[in-house]
Motif scaffolding. Structure first.
Motif, PDB file in Angstrom:
ATOM      1  N   ALA A 549      11.437  23.802  15.484  1.00 42.79           N
ATOM      2  CA  ALA A 549      11.384  22.247  14.856  1.00 42.79           C
ATOM      3  C   ALA A 549      10.207  22.382  13.975  1.00 42.79           C
ATOM      4  N   VAL A 550       9.422  22.938  13.882  1.00 46.38           N
ATOM      5  CA  VAL A 550       8.450  23.126  12.685  1.00 46.38           C
ATOM      6  C   VAL A 550       9.029  23.869  11.568  1.00 46.38           C
ATOM      7  N   GLU A 551       9.904  24.857  11.809  1.00 44.68           N
ATOM      8  CA  GLU A 551      10.450  25.603  10.529  1.00 44.68           C
ATOM      9  C   GLU A 551      11.642  24.569   9.843  1.00 44.68           C
ATOM     10  N   GLU A 552      12.335  23.766  10.769  1.00 49.60           N
ATOM     11  CA  GLU A 552      13.368  22.830  10.224  1.00 49.60           C
ATOM     12  C   GLU A 552      12.692  21.659   9.546  1.00 49.60           C
ATOM     13  N   ALA A 553      11.330  21.148  10.068  1.00 46.38           N
ATOM     14  CA  ALA A 553      10.699  20.298   9.396  1.00 46.38           C
ATOM     15  C   ALA A 553      10.301  20.628   8.029  1.00 46.38           C
ATOM     16  N   GLN A 554      10.206  22.077   7.722  1.00 45.75           N
ATOM     17  CA  GLN A 554       9.872  22.123   6.456  1.00 45.75           C
ATOM     18  C   GLN A 554      10.988  21.650   5.542  1.00 45.75           C
ATOM     19  N   ARG A 555      12.284  21.597   5.844  1.00 45.18           N
ATOM     20  CA  ARG A 555      13.445  21.494   5.060  1.00 45.18           C
ATOM     21  C   ARG A 555      13.114  20.073   4.600  1.00 45.18           C
ATOM     22  N   ALA A 556      12.737  19.022   5.435  1.00 46.21           N
ATOM     23  CA  ALA A 556      12.508  17.703   5.235  1.00 46.21           C
ATOM     24  C   ALA A 556      11.592  17.503   4.328  1.00 46.21           C
ATOM     25  N   ILE A 557      10.400  18.125   4.723  1.00 43.19           N
ATOM     26  CA  ILE A 557       9.033  18.076   3.687  1.00 43.19           C
ATOM     27  C   ILE A 557       9.395  18.587   2.222  1.00 43.19           C
ATOM     28  N   ASN A 558      10.113  19.917   2.021  1.00 43.47           N
ATOM     29  CA  ASN A 558      10.531  20.258   0.785  1.00 43.47           C
ATOM     30  C   ASN A 558      11.379  19.268   0.016  1.00 43.47           C
ATOM     31  N   ALA A 559      12.128  18.377   0.626  1.00 41.78           N
ATOM     32  CA  ALA A 559      13.178  17.284   0.232  1.00 41.78           C
ATOM     33  C   ALA A 559      11.943  16.353  -0.339  1.00 41.78           C
ATOM     34  N   ALA A 560      11.388  16.056   0.437  1.00 43.81           N
ATOM     35  CA  ALA A 560      10.321  14.815   0.380  1.00 43.81           C
ATOM     36  C   ALA A 560       9.502  15.121  -1.044  1.00 43.81           C
ATOM     37  N   HIS A 561       9.012  16.191  -1.088  1.00 46.83           N
ATOM     38  CA  HIS A 561       8.311  16.918  -2.124  1.00 46.83           C
ATOM     39  C   HIS A 561       9.095  16.951  -3.493  1.00 46.83           C
ATOM     40  N   VAL A 562      10.233  17.396  -3.389  1.00 45.80           N
ATOM     41  CA  VAL A 562      11.063  17.320  -4.829  1.00 45.80           C
ATOM     42  C   VAL A 562      11.350  15.894  -5.222  1.00 45.80           C
ATOM     43  N   GLU A 563      11.661  15.054  -4.073  1.00 50.24           N
ATOM     44  CA  GLU A 563      11.807  13.510  -4.547  1.00 50.24           C
ATOM     45  C   GLU A 563      10.410  12.912  -5.203  1.00 50.24           C
ATOM     46  N   ALA A 564       9.491  13.247  -4.677  1.00 44.48           N
ATOM     47  CA  ALA A 564       8.255  12.635  -4.871  1.00 44.48           C
ATOM     48  C   ALA A 564       7.921  13.143  -6.432  1.00 44.48           C
ATOM     49  N   GLU A 565       8.118  14.548  -6.585  1.00 44.15           N
ATOM     50  CA  GLU A 565       7.686  15.267  -7.671  1.00 44.15           C
ATOM     51  C   GLU A 565       8.414  14.443  -8.957  1.00 44.15           C
ATOM     52  N   SER A 566       9.681  14.356  -8.770  1.00 46.73           N
ATOM     53  CA  SER A 566      10.787  13.971  -9.797  1.00 46.73           C
ATOM     54  C   SER A 566      10.495  12.448 -10.166  1.00 46.73           C
ATOM     55  N   ALA A 567       9.580  11.703  -9.685  1.00 41.25           N
ATOM     56  CA  ALA A 567       9.512  10.254 -10.037  1.00 41.25           C
ATOM     57  C   ALA A 567       7.977   9.976 -10.446  1.00 41.25           C
ATOM     58  N   GLU A 568       7.687   9.141 -11.150  1.00 46.51           N
ATOM     59  CA  GLU A 568       6.568   8.650 -11.631  1.00 46.51           C
ATOM     60  C   GLU A 568       5.890   8.030 -10.355  1.00 46.51           C
ATOM     61  N   ASN A 569       4.425   8.515  -9.903  1.00 43.61           N
ATOM     62  CA  ASN A 569       4.023   8.046  -8.784  1.00 43.61           C
ATOM     63  C   ASN A 569       4.797   8.052  -7.564  1.00 43.61           C
ATOM     64  N   GLY A 570       5.470   9.134  -7.334  1.00 43.90           N
ATOM     65  CA  GLY A 570       6.367   9.349  -6.368  1.00 43.90           C
ATOM     66  C   GLY A 570       5.762   9.667  -4.978  1.00 43.90           C
ATOM     67  N   ILE A 571       6.252   8.960  -4.133  1.00 40.27           N
ATOM     68  CA  ILE A 571       5.731   9.140  -2.589  1.00 40.27           C
ATOM     69  C   ILE A 571       6.920   9.388  -1.645  1.00 40.27           C
ATOM     70  N   GLY A 572       6.743  10.648  -0.961  1.00 41.90           N
ATOM     71  CA  GLY A 572       7.838  11.040  -0.124  1.00 41.90           C
ATOM     72  C   GLY A 572       7.135  11.032   1.326  1.00 41.90           C
ATOM     73  N   VAL A 573       7.738  10.111   2.063  1.00 43.38           N
ATOM     74  CA  VAL A 573       7.351   9.758   3.626  1.00 43.38           C
ATOM     75  C   VAL A 573       8.469  10.659   4.636  1.00 43.38           C
ATOM     76  N   VAL A 574       7.741  11.425   5.382  1.00 49.09           N
ATOM     77  CA  VAL A 574       8.466  12.322   6.222  1.00 49.09           C
ATOM     78  C   VAL A 574       8.132  12.018   7.773  1.00 49.09           C
ATOM     79  N   LYS A 575       9.048  11.373   8.569  1.00 49.94           N
ATOM     80  CA  LYS A 575       8.732  11.172  10.214  1.00 49.94           C
ATOM     81  C   LYS A 575       9.032  12.363  11.028  1.00 49.94           C
ATOM     82  N   LEU A 576       8.204  12.694  11.660  1.00 50.22           N
ATOM     83  CA  LEU A 576       8.751  13.819  12.650  1.00 50.22           C
ATOM     84  C   LEU A 576       8.258  13.371  14.150  1.00 50.22           C
TER      85      LEU A 576
END
Ligand SMILES: Nc1ncnc2c1ncn2[C@@H]1O[C@H](COP(=O)(O)OP(=O)(O)O)[C@@H](O)[C@H]1O
Ligand SMILES: O=P(O)(O)OC[C@H]1O[C@](O)(COP(=O)(O)O)[C@@H](O)[C@@H]1O
Ligand SMILES: [Mg+2]
Length: 798
Positions: A549-576
């Motif tokens: 579960a912890v490993e799989e959660a990394q994929r969601a966190i990575n996606a949230a990070h990519v989304e957040a980084e590519s927008a101005e004042n981007g916020i990625g929220v991940v629910k686990l």
């Protein structure tokens, strides 16, 4: 397989063995296992075998032939050339005719004779006498009669002796004579013979005698040096008279288990001055000691006794099968698991069939010592007490089920978790391949499947590939726990091993089933395997599926990070996931290093004002231009509830949670829309069910395998009312009562949470006075030292 092999088949077999011999040359072979399923040309098999054993200096030899009424005379002369043998096991169609040899097996230390026949009385005596360094002798006799009138063992080196003559097969009188002055351990389970004699006094450590009351009376004077004694009676006890027996002194005895001779108790206790533990097994009558009570309590009761375990109808009404706590020196405490013999005392044991398994017999000491325990705390001070221990899991020398007697079932309950299929697969395979059990049922769809659905037959073939799939092939459900219907179904189907895979709720249900089975006196074990993606089960290091579960959660966190980084004042929220325990969120955050804020149920937070969440988000966006927030589903529920008051429960009675991820995302958006301090882009990702549904990763697969195998070993050994779990890296058996008491939670005053705070740099949201309150309540618990206490347990967080 035909019952008689053709000559051609036999020749092919011989040819194969000869080829192997010539390839191996004279390279030593540690272990040779020969099993014939059919009646064959034994003389030719012996010929080949003997050449091989001599040439390759075999150390351990197992020969298993079909067990038939008409046994084949063993060509014994060939055997005496086997100088290299250290261990020899013979089982089945042999008739042993052993002439008198001075030296037969010079190095043999262990000899097992299971269901073999004896041509003359002297056969067994000659065999044992020809082994000058023999230390262990295991003899199990069988249903077909042979020519034995007297069973005499004479050995100067013998230390351990097992005699298992469990079935009554003959009217003839069989005499047992034991001439073994160095004997330390003796185990007797005998329904055949009732004339026992020992030619020399013994210097015993342990005696375990399951026999008629008369024979126990005969043997008892020879057991007087023992430290540990278990005396259980076959048939009715006739010794309920204090003068019926001349009771010797037992100066060394510290542990006694007994199920007979109630009136003997005062005499017994008087003659056992150092007795520390006494267990009374099931008694037909209430445990009331009348008659010749001594004037003052026996010495052992006044000064030595540490533990008295009473049978079911004991005076305090609690029963021997409740929480079994045993205390030892220096603060040693064993929180033991229940055993079938707690409520069914006269059960036959069988040698563990794994001793014939070529794969496992390479292990030097494969069977777990019955005294092995695992400490709950591994951090200790020089003078701190030894503390709580759990029984070490693993295969036992003796089991309480024969393979063809076992009828097992497996059920999965509660939410999904990676690894469920692996556990199912490995239970089935362990039962089949390790113990030769072939009847395993799958219960469809959780607890209610016991009474409302058809069962599924599980074989190694059926489960072969299932570990590659997520979910559970058996299906799961919440609710539907009806004690009576479930136990009725277990009883009606003749199920005697119940494997229950599930979380805290499931194991509470399993404990109820165990109690009911015990109350009805059914010979059926209930064994649990703790499943929880939330890692919320106490005591154990971690639950299976958690790593995945912890490993799989990394994929969601990575996606949230990519989304957040590519927008101005981007916020990625991940629910686990994490209903009451935020372990996945904490570990996923620590592993990722891209997370700026982690919210878990154990750590309260607030949104508005100084030190609040909004202030931190603004600060982080100004510093870094983007941020990632991980929120466990159970975090901040009291805040969400203020905006949405409806509360409900699922079918198991668990509180249904409000969607904190959605609520948090909306609240952040609303805050920036209101203050207009900056324009933000927020993306909310909810991967919770995707994470739960993946197959387990490599390390979880191995963990699931160990858990399943440990559970099967425990069940076969007759333990019940337990879960198998990892404690400080060792497999253990933990009583249900211990894990259903409280949940495992993140301790926010532990170092692990501090590590997280330091890695994200987030505020703790606690005022100094609140922190002091938390520190008072939540002391780290797994490594508590004497005098410390805690309301909950942590998972290696220090
Ligand atoms: N206190 C309880 N007593 C008996 N059965 C229970 C108890 N709590 C839960 N169960 C049963 O255990 C099963 C699973 O429980 P649940 O809480 O949904 O999942 P989990 O075992 O994963 O925590 C359900 O069938 C439920 O009815
Ligand atoms: O939607 P469902 O199936 O009720 O599952 C939700 C719950 O199941 C879990 O994944 C696991 O909970 P259990 O261990 O009690 O089954 C929780 O994290 C979550 O709150
Ligand atoms: Mg649960």
């Amino acid at each position: 397989m035909p019952s008689f092999p053709s000559l051609q088949e036999l020749n092919t077999f011989h040819h194969f063995v000869h080829q192997t011999l010539s390839i191996r040359g004279d390279i030593a072979v540690d272990y040779l296992f020969l099993q014939c399923e059919w009646k064959c040309d034994y003389d030719r098999v012996y010929d080949m075998l003997c050449a091989f054993v001599v040439q390759c200096k075999v150390r351990k030899l197992v020969i298993k032939f079909p067990n038939e009424r008409y046994k084949v005379r063993f060509c014994w002369d060939l055997f005496k050339t086997w100088n290299s043998l250290v261990e020899l096991n013979l089982e089945g169609g042999f008739m042993l005719d052993v002439p008198e040899y001075e030296l037969l097996f010079p190095c043999l230390k262990r000899l097992e004779l299971v269901s073999v026949g004896y041509f003359k009385d002297c056969s067994v005596t000659n065999l044992v006498s020809g082994c000058p360094v023999l230390e262990e002798l295991f003899v199990e006799r069988e249903v077909y009669p042979d020519n034995l009138e007297m069973f005499k063992v004479s050995s100067v080196s013998l230390k351990r002796l097992w005699i298992a003559f469990p079935r009554f097969v003959r009217g003839d009188f069989l005499k047992v004579v034991i001439d073994a002055p160095k004997l330390k351990y003796i185990y007797v389970l005998d329904n055949m013979s009732n004339d026992y004699s020992f030619t020399k006094p013994l210097d015993l450590v342990e005696g375990n005698i399951n026999h008629s009351a008369e024979t126990i009376a005969q043997i008892i004077p020879f057991l007087s040096s023992a430290k540990i004694l278990k005396l259980t009676c076959i048939g009715s006890s006739v010794l309920n008279h204090p003068h019926g027996l001349d009771m010797p002194m037992f100066p060394n005895l510290v542990r006694l288990v007994i199920d007979w001779g109630l009136d003997l108790i005062p005499v017994l206790l008087n003659n056992m001055p150092n007795l520390e533990h006494i267990t009374f097994l099931h008694q037909e009558e209430p445990l009331i000691v009348e008659g010749n009570l001594p004037e003052e309590p026996p010495f052992c009761l006044r000064f030595k006794m540490k533990e008295i375990i009473l049978p079911k109808q004991d005076i305090c009404g609690k029963g021997a099968c409740g929480m079994k706590i045993e205390r030892g020196e220096h603060g040693y405490v064993l929180e033991d698991v229940p055993h079938l013999t707690d409520y069914i005392p006269k059960l036959n044991t069988h040698p563990n069939p794994m001793r014939f398994n070529p794969a496992y017999s390479v292990v030097k000491q494969y069977f777990v010592d019955s005294d092995d325990t695992v400490p709950e705390k591994v951090v200790v001070h020089k003078n701190s007490p030894r503390g709580v221990h759990f029984r070490r899991a693993g295969p036992r020398q003796q089991v309480y089920f024969s393979p063809d007697e076992v009828h097992a079932c497996i059920v999965t309950c509660g939410g999904l978790c990676p690894g469920l299929n692996t556990v199912i697969r490995e239970i089935v395979c362990a039962l089949y391949h390790m113990y030769g059990v072939t009847r395993v049922l799958g219960i469809d769809g959780g607890y209610r499947g016991f009474y409302s659905k058809n069962t599924v037959t599980l074989t190694p073939k059926v489960v072969n590939d299932i570990h590659k799939r997520g979910g559970t092939v058996l299906g799961s459900s919440r609710g539907g726990h009806d004690k009576s219907k479930i136990v009725d179904s277990i009883q009606d189907r003749g199920i005697n091993q119940v494997y229950i895979i599930g979380g805290d709720g499931t194991q509470k249900g399993a404990a109820v089933i165990f109690e009911e089975i015990k109350r009805r006196g059914i010979k059926a074990v209930v064994a649990g395997i703790p499943k929880t993606i939330d890692n919320d089960i106490a005591v154990i290091d971690k639950s299976f599926g958690f790593d995945t579960a912890v490993e799989e959660a990394q994929r969601a966190i990575n996606a949230a990070h990519v989304e957040a980084e590519s927008a101005e004042n981007g916020i990625g929220v991940v629910k686990l996931m994490g209903r009451y325990s935020g372990f996945i969120a904490m570990y996923a955050t620590l592993a990722s290093r891209d997370v700026d804020l982690c919210l878990i149920p154990e750590s309260p937070f607030f949104l508005e004002g100084e030190g609040g969440l909004f202030e931190y988000v603004e600060k982080r966006l100004k510093e870094n231009g983007h941020m990632v927030i991980v929120v466990a589903e159970g975090a901040g529920q009291e805040l969400v509830a203020q905006s949405n008051s409806a509360t409900a429960q699922d079918a198991s009675g668990n509180k249904l949670l409000k969607d904190v991820g959605m609520w948090l995302s909306d609240s952040i958006k609303a805050h920036f829309a209101k203050t207009k301090s900056m324009h933000i882009t927020l993306k909310y990702i909810d991967p919770t069910y995707m994470i739960r549904a993946v197959p387990s990763n490599a390390s979880d697969n191995i963990y699931c395998t160990l858990l399943a195998q440990s559970c099967v070993h425990g069940a076969m050994a007759g333990f019940t009312g337990f879960i198998s779990g990892l404690v400080h890296g060792r497999q253990t058996y933990i009583p249900f009562s211990r894990i259903v008491d409280h949940q495992n939670k993140v301790i926010i005053t532990d170092r692990m949470w501090a590590r997280l705070l330091s890695s994200t740099n987030q505020p703790s949201f606690l005022k100094p006075c609140e922190l002091i309150e938390f520190q008072k309540v939540e002391l780290p618990s797994t490594q508590l030292l004497e005098g410390e206490s805690s309301s909950s347990s942590s998972s290696g967080q220090n």
